[in-house]
Design an enzyme around this catalytic site. Structure first.
Site, short mmCIF file in Angstrom:
data_model
loop_
_atom_site.label_atom_id
_atom_site.label_comp_id
_atom_site.label_asym_id
_atom_site.label_seq_id
_atom_site.Cartn_x
_atom_site.Cartn_y
_atom_site.Cartn_z
N ASP A 1 0.68 -1.21 -0.06
CA ASP A 1 0.06 0.00 0.01
C ASP A 1 0.85 1.09 -0.02
O ASP A 1 2.02 1.19 0.18
CB ASP A 1 -0.99 0.06 1.33
CG ASP A 1 -0.52 -0.57 2.42
OD1 ASP A 1 0.84 -0.29 2.61
OD2 ASP A 1 -1.04 -0.71 3.67
N ASN B 1 -7.69 -2.57 14.17
CA ASN B 1 -9.03 -2.78 13.72
C ASN B 1 -8.95 -4.13 13.03
O ASN B 1 -10.19 -4.31 12.28
CB ASN B 1 -9.62 -1.66 13.15
CG ASN B 1 -9.01 -1.38 11.87
OD1 ASN B 1 -8.13 -1.97 11.30
ND2 ASN B 1 -9.34 -0.18 11.13
N HIS C 1 -7.37 -4.65 10.07
CA HIS C 1 -7.17 -4.42 8.66
C HIS C 1 -5.80 -5.13 8.23
O HIS C 1 -4.78 -5.38 9.08
CB HIS C 1 -7.02 -3.03 8.24
CG HIS C 1 -5.94 -2.15 8.82
ND1 HIS C 1 -5.83 -0.70 9.11
CD2 HIS C 1 -4.79 -2.29 9.00
CE1 HIS C 1 -4.84 -0.25 9.47
NE2 HIS C 1 -3.86 -1.19 9.38
#
Ligand code: PGA
Length: 247
Positions: free
Chosen positions: A67, A136, A138
């Site tokens: 990313d 969370n 991800h």
């Protein structure tokens, strides 16, 4: 899933680096799927050391990163391209043209994302995908949501991710609100996944990913369906996983 329970961050880093180095030794022309963030920094340090000792070479390695923040230039010190250069690429013999990090400045994200996936397909998918995990759940920047997104895509970062990453920026407002992330399809297409986690703040995400329902509300849970996952985590990150799950 094979689970390595390590004492602390340092031991986690060394074990993760051993697995990555093992892949390179076994398959010198492997495709490494690489990650950024605090989690892999220590592993990269070991890999640089071992390269300097002549134990491993990246000469034939291809790399493709998970990313990148939208709007950050490669020269920005919080861009993931900059992270990869300063933590790994600048210190080993990987060829610049063999490294891929999403282009955070692309003017045409849709085409860029399609081409990123096409590149991953063209090299036969990733041999070993290194992953951290968000608090969370991800993976990459695949944030919790109503469905898994298969393709590389532009993501609106979750508020909790912006909070977590604010530590790297002067102010919270400086944290980019979007990123380009490899999708779940490319991650699940990797031949092997190396998931790493350190610290108590990752304990819920690791527990849900390993033992909870398989749901896009916890993106890491999709890894329950991958046939070849190795989890390297420290005791704190594993502290909420029930005893029976760790053999
Ligand atoms: P961290 O981030 O390694 O900086 O904790 C991991 C992630 O958010 O995926």
């Amino acid at each position: 899933m094979r689970i390595y329970r390590e004492k602390d961050y340092e031991a986690m880093s060394r074990r993760a680096a051993q697995i990555i180095a093992g892949e390179i030794v076994h398959n010198p022309a492997c495709v490494l799927g690489l990650a950024t963030g605090s989690t892999p920094e220590g592993a990269y340090r070991y890999l640089v050391d071992w390269y300097k000792q002549g134990l491993i070479s990246f000469q034939d390695v291809l790399s493709v990163n998970l990313d990148e923040y939208v709007g950050l230039a490669p020269s920005h010190d919080q861009s993931y391209r900059y992270f990869m250069q300063s933590n790994l690429f600048d210190h080993v013999d990987i060829a610049a043209e063999n490294t891929r990090v999403p282009d955070g400045l692309t003017k045409d994200p849709e085409t860029f994302c399609q081409e990123y996936d096409a590149y991953i397909r063209s090299v036969g998918y990733v041999s070993l995908q290194l992953l951290g995990i968000g608090r969370n759940g991800h993976i990459g920047f695949n944030e919790p949501g109503d469905h898994f997104v298969k393709q590389t895509h532009v993501v609106d970062l979750a508020e909790s991710t912006i909070d977590a990453n604010a530590r790297f920026f002067a102010t919270r407002d400086d944290v980019p609100k979007q990123a380009i992330s490899m999708g779940i399809g490319a991650i699940m297409g990797a031949k092997k996944v190396l998931l790493c986690a350190s610290g108590e703040e990752k304990a819920d995400a690791i527990c849900s990913s390993l033992c909870g329902p398989i749901t896009p509300k916890c993106p890491g849970s999709i890894l329950q369906l991958h046939p070849n996952v190795v989890l390297v985590a420290d005791e704190a990150a594993l502290s909420k996983v029930p005893a029976g799950v760790i053999a």
